[in-house]
Design a protein around this motif. Structure first.
Motif, PDB file in Angstrom:
ATOM      1  N   PHE A  74       0.849  -1.352  -0.141  1.00  0.00           N
ATOM      2  CA  PHE A  74      -0.024   0.119   0.101  1.00  0.00           C
ATOM      3  C   PHE A  74       0.824   1.377  -0.028  1.00  0.00           C
ATOM      4  N   GLY A  75       1.681   1.314  -0.864  1.00  0.00           N
ATOM      5  CA  GLY A  75       2.571   2.460  -1.076  1.00  0.00           C
ATOM      6  C   GLY A  75       3.723   2.523   0.081  1.00  0.00           C
ATOM      7  N   ARG A  76       4.078   1.729   0.985  1.00  0.00           N
ATOM      8  CA  ARG A  76       4.740   1.852   2.300  1.00  0.00           C
ATOM      9  C   ARG A  76       5.613   0.810   2.325  1.00  0.00           C
ATOM     10  N   VAL A  77       6.906   1.014   2.870  1.00  0.00           N
ATOM     11  CA  VAL A  77       8.104  -0.024   2.816  1.00  0.00           C
ATOM     12  C   VAL A  77       7.489  -0.780   4.110  1.00  0.00           C
ATOM     13  N   LEU A  78       7.475  -2.308   3.940  1.00  0.00           N
ATOM     14  CA  LEU A  78       7.499  -2.936   5.273  1.00  0.00           C
ATOM     15  C   LEU A  78       8.553  -3.056   6.031  1.00  0.00           C
ATOM     16  N   LYS A  79       8.524  -2.858   7.387  1.00  0.00           N
ATOM     17  CA  LYS A  79       9.578  -2.701   8.469  1.00  0.00           C
ATOM     18  C   LYS A  79       9.255  -3.882   9.197  1.00  0.00           C
ATOM     19  N   ASP A  80      10.401  -4.158   9.991  1.00  0.00           N
ATOM     20  CA  ASP A  80      10.400  -5.208  11.202  1.00  0.00           C
ATOM     21  C   ASP A  80       9.936  -4.646  12.361  1.00  0.00           C
ATOM     22  N   ASN A  81      10.102  -5.364  13.494  1.00  0.00           N
ATOM     23  CA  ASN A  81       9.833  -4.774  14.867  1.00  0.00           C
ATOM     24  C   ASN A  81      10.465  -3.738  15.282  1.00  0.00           C
ATOM     25  N   ASN A  82      11.796  -3.344  14.697  1.00  0.00           N
ATOM     26  CA  ASN A  82      12.606  -2.264  15.040  1.00  0.00           C
ATOM     27  C   ASN A  82      12.320  -1.271  14.185  1.00  0.00           C
ATOM     28  N   GLU A  83      11.292  -0.955  13.502  1.00  0.00           N
ATOM     29  CA  GLU A  83      10.872   0.167  12.650  1.00  0.00           C
ATOM     30  C   GLU A  83      11.891   0.228  11.538  1.00  0.00           C
ATOM     31  N   ILE A  84      12.730  -0.799  11.123  1.00  0.00           N
ATOM     32  CA  ILE A  84      13.658  -0.622  10.086  1.00  0.00           C
ATOM     33  C   ILE A  84      13.297  -1.506   9.010  1.00  0.00           C
ATOM     34  N   ALA A  85      13.416  -0.859   7.679  1.00  0.00           N
ATOM     35  CA  ALA A  85      13.304  -1.766   6.522  1.00  0.00           C
ATOM     36  C   ALA A  85      13.419  -3.213   6.633  1.00  0.00           C
ATOM     37  N   ARG A  86      12.562  -3.990   6.229  1.00  0.00           N
ATOM     38  CA  ARG A  86      12.955  -5.587   6.053  1.00  0.00           C
ATOM     39  C   ARG A  86      13.537  -5.742   4.810  1.00  0.00           C
ATOM     40  N   ILE A  87      14.728  -6.019   4.853  1.00  0.00           N
ATOM     41  CA  ILE A  87      15.552  -6.291   3.706  1.00  0.00           C
ATOM     42  C   ILE A  87      15.488  -8.081   3.486  1.00  0.00           C
ATOM     43  N   TYR A  88      15.201  -8.296   2.303  1.00  0.00           N
ATOM     44  CA  TYR A  88      15.160  -9.817   1.990  1.00  0.00           C
ATOM     45  C   TYR A  88      16.674 -10.186   0.973  1.00  0.00           C
ATOM     46  N   GLU A  89      17.316 -11.120   1.667  1.00  0.00           N
ATOM     47  CA  GLU A  89      18.428 -11.297   1.151  1.00  0.00           C
ATOM     48  C   GLU A  89      18.254 -12.393  -0.211  1.00  0.00           C
ATOM     49  N   PRO A  90      19.483 -12.615  -1.051  1.00  0.00           N
ATOM     50  CA  PRO A  90      19.167 -13.395  -2.148  1.00  0.00           C
ATOM     51  C   PRO A  90      18.639 -14.653  -1.942  1.00  0.00           C
ATOM     52  N   GLY A  91      17.728 -15.338  -2.679  1.00  0.00           N
ATOM     53  CA  GLY A  91      16.961 -16.414  -2.413  1.00  0.00           C
ATOM     54  C   GLY A  91      15.504 -16.418  -2.738  1.00  0.00           C
ATOM     55  N   LEU A  92      14.662 -17.571  -2.164  1.00  0.00           N
ATOM     56  CA  LEU A  92      13.156 -17.414  -2.399  1.00  0.00           C
ATOM     57  C   LEU A  92      12.677 -16.916  -1.055  1.00  0.00           C
ATOM     58  N   HIS A  93      11.395 -16.082  -1.357  1.00  0.00           N
ATOM     59  CA  HIS A  93      10.855 -15.656  -0.357  1.00  0.00           C
ATOM     60  C   HIS A  93       9.259 -15.291  -0.742  1.00  0.00           C
ATOM     61  N   PHE A  94       8.578 -15.133   0.175  1.00  0.00           N
ATOM     62  CA  PHE A  94       7.114 -15.180   0.343  1.00  0.00           C
ATOM     63  C   PHE A  94       6.583 -13.834   0.700  1.00  0.00           C
ATOM     64  N   LYS A  95       5.527 -13.474  -0.248  1.00  0.00           N
ATOM     65  CA  LYS A  95       4.790 -12.236   0.003  1.00  0.00           C
ATOM     66  C   LYS A  95       3.310 -12.228  -0.129  1.00  0.00           C
ATOM     67  N   MET A  96       2.525 -11.391   0.321  1.00  0.00           N
ATOM     68  CA  MET A  96       1.122 -11.332   0.002  1.00  0.00           C
ATOM     69  C   MET A  96       0.755 -11.114  -1.395  1.00  0.00           C
TER      70      MET A  96
END
Length: 326
Positions: A34-56
């Protein structure tokens, strides 16, 4: 029932495929919901490392960003030195993304061109300040090599004022690059999420309008230093030549002295021998000396000798018959 299961399975398979995403090697991913960067519990942008991942599916959008070190190699720009002289400097910056969320927001969606434009402005501003505080000879030169400076009393005497001034030019090119790197690194990290790895000045040129005048002045300064060294070399040569001539004159004087002493001793010894011989038989000595006189007087047949035959010079010739009779 079976007819409904097939569409459900197809929809489920499509949704599952839409929920999977792959981050390639050398890149990182962030998810936009929805136009916003997903963040983790520490309010830091969640970074996805190389590999297979899931999203909504349907709601999440994946943005991949280059995590490798990148090079910003822009065109040369004009700067003004403390002498109010223009210089053209061509530089490059090595950088990489450190804070991917901040980078995404600051560059309008992770646009690399926008990032380089903003980063270039920061680098140019700091570089312009550094160049404006220095002279051209400080900008184009590196640190002075202290090994070429004189360290003995004799060398200090030989070094002229012009040479000292030339040797004491302490270039600050490396200092400028270090200051630009340190001056832009913090701001680039806070504002753009970029870590600047390195900054270098590749080329420093002068505008064509002042190139020739600068070269002429530099050539005149070098020629002045060369003339100073040549004059000092000639002075040293004269000193060495004078010393050599003095040594030669001293050696020749000593040799002449030795020769005169030797010759005097030999003449004294010869005179002594002649005196002893004369004392033993004066008549014979006088006879031999007269024979030598005859030999030297009559050696050249073209000479004419006018003497009285009864003179003392011919005494032994007049007595030749008497001597032979005896």
């Amino acid at each position: 029932m079976r007819k409904l299961m097939i569409p459900v399975l197809v929809v489920g398979l499509v949704l599952m495929l839409m929920s999977l995403f792959v981050i390639p090697e050398g890149e990182r991913g962030i998810v936009i919901r929805f136009g916003r960067v997903l963040k983790d519990n520490n309010e830091i942008a969640r970074i996805y490392e190389p590999g297979l991942h899931f999203k909504m599916p349907l709601f999440d959008k994946v943005k991949t960003l280059d995590a490798k070190i990148q090079t910003m190699d822009g065109r040369s720009d004009r700067f003004v030195t403390s002498e109010k002289k223009d210089v053209l400097i061509d530089s490059y910056v090595k950088w990489r993304i450190e804070d991917f969320g901040q980078y995404y927001l600051a560059t309008g969606g992770g646009n690399a061109g926008t990032a380089q434009t903003l980063l270039g402005r920061k680098v140019t501003d700091v570089l312009r300040s550094e160049i404006g505080a220095r002279e051209i000879k400080q900008i184009v030169s590196g640190p002075r090599n202290n090994d070429i400076l004189p360290d003995s009393a004799d060398s200090e005497e030989v070094t002229t004022e012009a040479a000292k001034e030339a040797l004491e030019v302490d270039g600050e090119r490396d200092i400028i690059m270090k200051n630009v790197l340190n001056g832009t690194r913090k701001d680039a990290m806070e504002d753009l999420g970029i870590h600047i790895v390195d900054f270098r000045m590749k080329k420093i040129n002068l505008p064509d309008s002042i190139n020739q005048s600068i070269y002429n002045r530099m050539r005149a300064e070098r020629e002045s230093v060369a003339r100073q060294f040549r004059s000092q070399g000639r002075e040293q040569a004269e000193v060495i030549r004078a010393q050599a001539e003095l040594e030669v004159a001293t050696i020749l004087a000593e040799a002449d002295k030795t020769a005169r002493v030797t010759r005097g001793g030999a003449d004294a010894q010869a005179a002594k021998i002649y005196a002893e011989a004369y004392n033993k038989d004066p008549e014979f000595f006088s006879f031999v000396r007269s024979l030598r006189a005859y030999e030297e007087s009559f050696s050249d047949k073209s000479d004419i000798l006018v003497l009285d035959p009864n003179s003392e010079f011919f005494q032994y010739m007049n007595k030749a018959s008497g001597i032979a009779a005896k």
